[in-house]
Design an enzyme around this catalytic site. Sequence first.
Site, short mmCIF file in Angstrom:
data_model
loop_
_atom_site.label_atom_id
_atom_site.label_comp_id
_atom_site.label_asym_id
_atom_site.label_seq_id
_atom_site.Cartn_x
_atom_site.Cartn_y
_atom_site.Cartn_z
N HIS A 28 0.83 -1.20 0.00
CA HIS A 28 0.00 0.00 0.00
C HIS A 28 0.87 1.26 0.00
O HIS A 28 1.54 1.56 0.98
CB HIS A 28 -0.90 -0.03 1.24
CG HIS A 28 -1.84 1.10 1.37
ND1 HIS A 28 -1.75 2.05 2.36
CD2 HIS A 28 -2.92 1.43 0.62
CE1 HIS A 28 -2.73 2.91 2.23
NE2 HIS A 28 -3.46 2.57 1.19
N GLU A 78 0.54 -0.77 -4.87
CA GLU A 78 -0.63 0.11 -4.96
C GLU A 78 -0.17 1.55 -4.97
O GLU A 78 0.77 1.93 -4.26
CB GLU A 78 -1.54 -0.14 -3.76
CG GLU A 78 -2.85 0.65 -3.79
CD GLU A 78 -2.78 2.01 -3.09
OE1 GLU A 78 -3.76 2.78 -3.18
OE2 GLU A 78 -1.74 2.30 -2.45
N ASP A 87 -1.80 5.83 -5.61
CA ASP A 87 -2.86 6.78 -5.93
C ASP A 87 -2.31 7.73 -6.97
O ASP A 87 -1.13 8.10 -6.93
CB ASP A 87 -3.25 7.58 -4.68
CG ASP A 87 -3.63 6.68 -3.52
OD1 ASP A 87 -4.72 6.10 -3.56
OD2 ASP A 87 -2.82 6.56 -2.57
N GLU A 130 -5.08 3.64 -8.14
CA GLU A 130 -6.33 4.24 -7.69
C GLU A 130 -6.44 5.68 -8.19
O GLU A 130 -5.55 6.49 -7.93
CB GLU A 130 -6.44 4.23 -6.16
CG GLU A 130 -7.74 4.87 -5.67
CD GLU A 130 -7.82 4.99 -4.16
OE1 GLU A 130 -8.64 5.82 -3.69
OE2 GLU A 130 -7.07 4.29 -3.45
N HIS A 190 -1.36 10.82 -2.75
CA HIS A 190 -2.68 10.49 -2.23
C HIS A 190 -3.54 11.71 -1.98
O HIS A 190 -4.70 11.77 -2.40
CB HIS A 190 -2.54 9.70 -0.92
CG HIS A 190 -3.85 9.40 -0.26
ND1 HIS A 190 -4.46 10.28 0.62
CD2 HIS A 190 -4.67 8.33 -0.36
CE1 HIS A 190 -5.60 9.76 1.02
NE2 HIS A 190 -5.76 8.58 0.46
#
Length: 261
Positions: free
Chosen positions: A17, A44, A46, A119, A59
């Site tokens: 993450h 992962e 963003d 994301e 993020h």
Amino acid sequence: MSAGGVSRSGKPAVVAHRGSSADHAEHTLAAYEAALAEGADGLECDVRLTADEQLVCIHDRTIDRTSDGSGVVSELTLAQLREHDFGSWHSGRPASVLTLPELLELTLDWARPVRLFVETKHPARYGGLVEARLLETLHDFRVAAPPSADHSRAVVMSFSASAAWRVRRSAPMLPTILLGDSLLGVQAGPATAVGATGIGPSVSVLRAHPELVDKAAAGGRVTYAWTVDESADVQLCADLGVRWIATNHPARVRDWLVTVD
């Protein structure tokens, strides 16, 4: 589990993450390099668009928390972001802002197959342009049209149902995950409506509603749980049959999974 060689049969696969973000500044090259070295099955990130429409791995809406500067990401150019240190706040080691193409290069060049979970953040100043630029980038790296969802090297995720639908409509073979921090957000109805290939409940939602995994599987969808940092939650995800678990501690979680029955 078949996932193009990037998951271990019978147990959840580990997604780092924002990289190995417990030990390194999130979304930095060092965090992702550490996660890969620790054996993460997936990474992962963003993404947000800068003022000059470059995709960067950040993020928050602003850079205040994760850099030595301040300002809104969408109002700053990539060159302006490059002027700031995104690493010292956490580890004491300076780091530059990371772009999505740089992270894709690292992921795809790694010695073993690794999947990248991207994301898109909403609401955003540029709306659907975020997904459009993302798909352009994935096409540039030849990962936007995989032979099947199981063999894709990239996954697009969002809390926005509209964002998931935009991706499915433009890149139907690319897997998508509809994220949610409530039961309503990850139930079968919304995921079906946008054609998502997976659901992404928070681990707290999963604890309260473990039946979500079976319901998703009945509809042909995988489950991606976030953010799983405790051993009891790792065991829960393994028991339920969660496919992917996102964690800030990829090395520790991989060690725990060794002991999971």
